[in-house]
Design an enzyme around this catalytic site. Structure first.
Site, PDB file in Angstrom:
ATOM      1  N   HIS A  21      60.824  45.212   8.728  1.00  0.00           N
ATOM      2  CA  HIS A  21      61.438  46.473   9.153  1.00  0.00           C
ATOM      3  C   HIS A  21      61.972  47.197   7.921  1.00  0.00           C
ATOM      4  CE1 HIS A  21      63.521  48.647  12.653  1.00  0.00           C
ATOM      5  NE2 HIS A  21      63.810  49.352  11.563  1.00  0.00           N
ATOM      6  N   HIS A  23      61.644  51.185   6.247  1.00  0.00           N
ATOM      7  CA  HIS A  23      61.150  52.545   6.417  1.00  0.00           C
ATOM      8  C   HIS A  23      60.768  53.157   5.078  1.00  0.00           C
ATOM      9  CE1 HIS A  23      62.151  53.286  10.725  1.00  0.00           C
ATOM     10  NE2 HIS A  23      63.056  52.334  10.508  1.00  0.00           N
ATOM     11  N   GLY A 183      63.998  56.749  16.164  1.00  0.00           N
ATOM     12  CA  GLY A 183      64.800  57.951  16.370  1.00  0.00           C
ATOM     13  C   GLY A 183      65.979  57.646  17.276  1.00  0.00           C
ATOM     14  N   HIS A 210      62.029  50.270  18.357  1.00  0.00           N
ATOM     15  CA  HIS A 210      63.443  50.363  18.021  1.00  0.00           C
ATOM     16  C   HIS A 210      64.235  50.311  19.335  1.00  0.00           C
ATOM     17  CE1 HIS A 210      62.314  51.685  14.001  1.00  0.00           C
ATOM     18  NE2 HIS A 210      63.598  51.706  13.649  1.00  0.00           N
ATOM     19  N   GLU A 213      69.882  49.154  19.249  1.00  0.00           N
ATOM     20  CA  GLU A 213      70.630  49.474  18.038  1.00  0.00           C
ATOM     21  C   GLU A 213      71.836  50.341  18.391  1.00  0.00           C
ATOM     22  OE1 GLU A 213      69.889  51.507  13.634  1.00  0.00           O
ATOM     23  OE2 GLU A 213      68.479  51.888  15.268  1.00  0.00           O
TER      24      GLU A 213
END
Length: 363
Positions: A21, A23, A183, A210, A213
């Protein structure tokens, strides 16, 4: 036998690591942001020196809010709209990961956010993959072997997830190994993108989501029960379905399902604190989840915003929870077991790279 090396940042940098993970648009060098902004005419950076820009990103990301945290990407994405920008960022990403001892990486980004200069989705992916390949070759020339693959991300607030899923399948034989949605979670449940996930399952393609979170357990439940996620991006709030912290801890239905099915958790300790998913590193449920034998993995999320690296994330966990080399090896093997590359390749990296690398450190 000389005994194990002391567990400090320098020795951890020598350990072979795997990250699932990370980005691409969250890992730029501050100097590169400045250079690319100058070359493409982007004049909205908040400061104009390398040191000040790095500090600004870290401070802006430390808001305790996922929404505010995501606002920092406006600047990095803005300088990644050209072939040159995408190529350079991808190339440097590989070099930076390899220099930190990473031997396997799945780096994700959202092609739909890189179209303002006229590139097509396919061109965005092509230029990025070239950067990864050349970065891999550059790392090899310095004696550092790394395998880098790519995940294509769709933005959960947009309506292009099916298109990005098709893009991921189109590039599946060119080191694009999976799909993701990312997002703001609140108001944008993963079930809005069911057509993309149904398409991916029909194509026998792998994907992570995702979830857990910012929005909590309902996001995790949707990701696995309705969407069929192979992994959970973060998934930290699975702890909300666990009562107790000792050997007598009780798991709820969702937590029990995640553990039983060995669904990997892509935990990102520093980032989880920054976005307010957890209050502090010592409060992070990573250790509880590890002791309960969930498949926990260590990840960076966004190296620029968190001012971090894989070695630093591991060092922070060592300091917070007293882990030893055997623990770090287990977390690394967890990541490789959960990677989206074929099983024989996963096994080769575990047996030929990770285990021998840790054997040297353990002594």
């Amino acid at each position: 036998m000389t005994g194990p090396l002391p567990l400090d940042l320098t020795s951890i940098q020598r350990a072979p690591k795997a990250v699932l993970h990370d980005h691409l648009d969250g890992g730029l060098r501050p100097s590169t942001v400045l250079d690319l902004a100058a070359s493409c005419g982007y004049d909205r950076l908040p400061v104009d020196t390398e040191q000040a820009l790095g500090a600004w990103f870290a401070a802006a990301a430390n808001s305790g809010s996922l929404v505010r945290y995501l606002e920092t990407f406006e600047h990095t994405v803005a300088v990644m709209q050209t072939p040159e920008g995408l190529h350079r960022v991808a190339h440097e990403c590989v070099e930076d990961l390899a220099a930190d001892g990473v031997v396997y990486a799945e780096v994700r980004f959202a092609p739909e956010q890189h179209l303002t200069a006229g590139l097509s989705l396919d061109e965005v992916v092509q230029h990025t993959l070239v950067g990864f390949a050349e970065g891999t070759a550059a790392a090899a020339a310095t004696g550092r072997q790394i395998r880098v693959t790519c995940l294509l991300t769709a933005m959960r607030h947009a309506a292009r997830s099916r298109e990005i899923a098709e893009l991921a399948v189109r590039f599946r034989d060119r080191d694009v190994v999976g799909f993701d949605i990312a997002g703001a979670e609140v108001g944008y449940p993963p079930s809005r993108h069911l057509d993309a996930f149904e398409y991916l399952r029909d194509e026998s393609a792998q994907f992570t989501i995702h979830a857990g979170e910012a929005f909590g357990l309902p996001s995790i439940h949707e990701a696995i029960a309705f969407c069929g996620a192979d992994r959970l991006g973060h998934g930290v709030r699975i702890v909300d379905d666990i009562t107790g912290t000792g050997a007598d801890a009780q798991l709820g239905l969702v937590a029990n399902y995640v553990r039983n099915k060995r669904i990997p958790l892509e935990l990102c300790p520093s980032s989880n604190v920054q976005t307010g998913a957890v209050a502090s590193l010592t409060d992070h449920p990573f250790d509880l989840l590890a002791r309960l034998r969930f498949r926990v993995t260590v990840n960076t999320d966004n190296r620029l915003m968190s001012c971090t690296s894989m070695s630093q994330e591991m060092a922070k966990l060592v300091q917070a929870f007293g882990y030893g080399w055997a623990d770090l090896q287990r977390f690394t093997i967890n990541a490789m077991k959960s990677a989206f590359i074929p099983f024989p390749e996963r096994l080769r990296i575990i047996d030929d790279v990770i285990k021998p690398g840790y054997a040297v450190l353990i002594g």
